[in-house]
Design an enzyme around this catalytic site. Sequence first.
Site, PDB file in Angstrom:
ATOM      1  N   SER A 213       6.063   6.478  -1.628  1.00 19.80           N
ATOM      2  CA  SER A 213       7.338   5.924  -2.130  1.00 19.80           C
ATOM      3  C   SER A 213       8.246   5.415  -1.002  1.00 19.80           C
ATOM      4  CB  SER A 213       8.103   6.973  -2.961  1.00 19.80           C
ATOM      5  OG  SER A 213       7.268   7.523  -3.938  1.00 19.80           O
ATOM      6  N   ARG A 214       7.657   5.033   0.107  1.00 19.68           N
ATOM      7  CA  ARG A 214       8.425   4.508   1.261  1.00 19.68           C
ATOM      8  C   ARG A 214       9.374   5.558   1.872  1.00 19.68           C
ATOM      9  NH1 ARG A 214       4.852   1.731   0.795  1.00 19.68           N
ATOM     10  NH2 ARG A 214       4.702  -0.528   0.647  1.00 19.68           N
ATOM     11  N   LEU A 215       9.138   6.822   1.563  1.00 18.49           N
ATOM     12  CA  LEU A 215       9.981   7.875   2.151  1.00 18.49           C
ATOM     13  C   LEU A 215       9.284   8.397   3.411  1.00 18.49           C
ATOM     14  CD1 LEU A 215      11.071   9.702  -1.133  1.00 18.49           C
ATOM     15  CD2 LEU A 215      12.259   7.912   0.148  1.00 18.49           C
TER      16      LEU A 215
ATOM     17  N   LYS B 137       0.867  -1.172   0.000  1.00 18.06           N
ATOM     18  CA  LYS B 137       0.000   0.000   0.000  1.00 18.06           C
ATOM     19  C   LYS B 137       0.904   1.222   0.000  1.00 18.06           C
ATOM     20  CE  LYS B 137      -4.005   1.697   2.612  1.00 18.06           C
ATOM     21  NZ  LYS B 137      -3.678   3.079   2.761  1.00 18.06           N
TER      22      LYS B 137
END
Length: 214
Positions: A190-192, A8
């Site tokens: 974006s997993r940031l 997700k």
Amino acid sequence: MDIGHIRKDFADHAPLTREAIADDPFDQFTRWFDEALASAMPEANAFVLATATAQGQSSQRTVLLKYYDPQGFVFYTNTESRKAKEIAANPQVSMLFPWYGLQRQVKIEGHIEPISREQTLRYFLSRPKDSQLGAWASRQSSVINSRQLLRQQWAKMKEKFRDGEVPLPDFWGGYRIEPHAIEFWQGQPSRLHDRFLYRRDQAQTDWLIERLAP
Ligand SMILES: Cc1cc2nc3c(=O)[nH]c(=O)nc-3n(C[C@H](O)[C@H](O)[C@H](O)COP(=O)(O)O)c2cc1C
């Protein structure tokens, strides 16, 4: 089913910035806790408590936060339970609020102490009578043969304390986790993700604030 593909992207929440977060972690916790309580998320005051034996074997379970202030986070439990035995052997614990519905988690590390009997009693007396009897009926974490036994024990306690107040069991009490580190995690695209860690300085008076890589 291939669970490797479950993924997700976190998109809906404003980034956390040093300017936006509170200087004091309890103020920041209050902001997020209030938002968690106001959200549709169930059991927003539930957290996962991790304890460990003196040998370092860890174990975890969910408990409910019942009070907090700048001294720490309070929950109640059976003082002869597995967690209580581990706490007695090793008072370094950690706790986690997994607020997935808000794409957040709060991770806390600290030292745990029993709270006073007075504070425990005040809370115990505020509980519904059925919950008070439940505390008497269960020797938490011990092995039992059947559910029937539990029900019998509960009925016995109901009869015993039929009239008047249910007394506070001497095997039931509250604990306070006094934190030395509190991390706030906010999911981002974006997993940031954003992570801010508050930790006590050397003198144990101020909080240092650092951004951590996600
Ligand atoms: C949502 C939820 C809330 C819970 N709240 C408490 C609590 O406040 N106190 C407690 O002793 N156990 C609570 N429990 C049960 C614990 O997770 C655990 O089973 C119990 O405390 C025994 O743990 P132990 O054997 O590791 O000591 C809760 C469980 C759930 C799922």
